[in-house]
Design a protein around this motif. Structure first.
Motif, short mmCIF file in Angstrom:
data_model
loop_
_atom_site.label_atom_id
_atom_site.label_comp_id
_atom_site.label_asym_id
_atom_site.label_seq_id
_atom_site.Cartn_x
_atom_site.Cartn_y
_atom_site.Cartn_z
N TRP A 1 0.80 -1.22 0.00
CA TRP A 1 0.00 0.00 0.00
C TRP A 1 0.84 1.28 0.00
N GLN A 2 2.13 1.12 -0.13
CA GLN A 2 2.98 2.30 -0.27
C GLN A 2 2.82 2.87 -1.68
N SER A 3 2.58 4.16 -1.75
CA SER A 3 2.36 4.82 -3.04
C SER A 3 3.68 5.18 -3.69
N SER A 4 3.64 5.18 -4.99
CA SER A 4 4.77 5.69 -5.76
C SER A 4 4.22 6.41 -6.98
N THR A 5 4.96 7.38 -7.43
CA THR A 5 4.55 8.18 -8.57
C THR A 5 5.44 7.84 -9.75
N ARG A 6 4.82 7.65 -10.88
CA ARG A 6 5.57 7.41 -12.11
C ARG A 6 5.23 8.51 -13.11
N SER A 7 6.26 9.03 -13.73
CA SER A 7 6.07 10.01 -14.79
C SER A 7 6.04 9.29 -16.12
N LEU A 8 5.13 9.69 -16.96
CA LEU A 8 5.04 9.08 -18.27
C LEU A 8 4.50 10.09 -19.27
N ARG A 9 4.65 9.77 -20.52
CA ARG A 9 4.19 10.63 -21.60
C ARG A 9 2.99 9.97 -22.25
N ILE A 10 1.87 10.68 -22.23
CA ILE A 10 0.65 10.20 -22.87
C ILE A 10 0.29 11.17 -23.98
N ASP A 11 0.30 10.66 -25.19
CA ASP A 11 -0.06 11.47 -26.36
C ASP A 11 0.77 12.76 -26.41
N GLY A 12 2.06 12.63 -26.10
CA GLY A 12 2.97 13.76 -26.17
C GLY A 12 3.00 14.67 -24.96
N VAL A 13 2.16 14.39 -23.97
CA VAL A 13 2.10 15.23 -22.78
C VAL A 13 2.67 14.45 -21.60
N VAL A 14 3.61 15.07 -20.89
CA VAL A 14 4.20 14.44 -19.72
C VAL A 14 3.23 14.61 -18.55
N THR A 15 2.97 13.51 -17.87
CA THR A 15 2.09 13.53 -16.71
C THR A 15 2.65 12.57 -15.67
N SER A 16 2.09 12.59 -14.49
CA SER A 16 2.51 11.64 -13.47
C SER A 16 1.27 11.01 -12.86
N ILE A 17 1.44 9.76 -12.48
CA ILE A 17 0.34 8.99 -11.88
C ILE A 17 0.86 8.41 -10.58
N ARG A 18 0.08 8.60 -9.52
CA ARG A 18 0.45 8.09 -8.20
C ARG A 18 -0.51 6.96 -7.83
N LEU A 19 0.05 5.77 -7.63
CA LEU A 19 -0.72 4.60 -7.25
C LEU A 19 0.04 3.81 -6.19
N GLU A 20 -0.67 2.98 -5.47
CA GLU A 20 -0.05 2.07 -4.54
C GLU A 20 0.71 1.01 -5.32
N SER A 21 1.78 0.49 -4.72
CA SER A 21 2.63 -0.47 -5.44
C SER A 21 1.86 -1.71 -5.89
N TYR A 22 0.85 -2.11 -5.13
CA TYR A 22 0.05 -3.27 -5.51
C TYR A 22 -0.62 -3.05 -6.87
N PHE A 23 -1.15 -1.84 -7.08
CA PHE A 23 -1.80 -1.55 -8.36
C PHE A 23 -0.78 -1.49 -9.49
N TRP A 24 0.42 -0.98 -9.21
CA TRP A 24 1.46 -0.99 -10.24
C TRP A 24 1.80 -2.43 -10.63
N GLN A 25 1.83 -3.34 -9.65
CA GLN A 25 2.13 -4.75 -9.94
C GLN A 25 1.05 -5.36 -10.83
N ILE A 26 -0.19 -5.05 -10.54
CA ILE A 26 -1.29 -5.59 -11.34
C ILE A 26 -1.26 -5.02 -12.76
N LEU A 27 -1.00 -3.72 -12.86
CA LEU A 27 -0.89 -3.11 -14.19
C LEU A 27 0.25 -3.74 -14.98
#
Length: 130
Positions: free
Chosen positions: A13-39
């Motif tokens: 349940w520890q959150s982490s933020t990942r920066s990514l580029r969606i359709d040319g726009v840089v954004t960041s998404i913060r999710l719990e590590s469990y959700f990152w594992q499932i993704l």
């Protein structure tokens, strides 16, 4: 019952933020590590990385005219639905079949039937008549 959750690995349940580029726009998404594992697992099934999966979900949501103002909640629900489909036997855990190849219409029909059955479990029972 709570011991299943209370004694789970706290890193889940520890959150982490990942920066990514969606359709040319840089954004960041913060999710719990469990959700990152499932993704990660979902992306793997279709031969993508998480950034590619999230981009695809985002663009397809736009194409479907969804309100994506809370996109992180949408991602959490995607993860929960994936796990529910696994638990109900509609998907296999091993990446035998890419999700893109799944008959989504049939799967969603089966999922709706399962949800109706679960809703019946929650109906109050009728009092016994003597």
């Amino acid at each position: 019952m709570c011991q299943l959750f209370i004694h789970a690995d706290p890193t889940l349940w520890q959150s982490s933020t990942r920066s990514l580029r969606i359709d040319g726009v840089v954004t960041s998404i913060r999710l719990e590590s469990y959700f990152w594992q499932i993704l990660d697992e979902i992306a793997l099934r279709d031969g993508m990385n998480v950034t590619q999966l999230i981009t695809k979900l985002y663009l397809e949501s736009l194409d479907a005219d969804h309100d994506i103002s809370n996109f992180t909640s949408f991602l959490r629900v995607c993860c929960a639905r994936f796990l529910s489909l696994l638990a109900d036997g509609h998907l296999q855990r091993e990446p035998l079949q890419a999700l893109e190849e799944v008959d989504a219409k049939q799967l969603m029909h089966s999922e709706a039937q399962d949800m109706q059955r679960r809703a019946l479990w929650q109906l109050p029972s009728k009092p016994e008549q003597h």
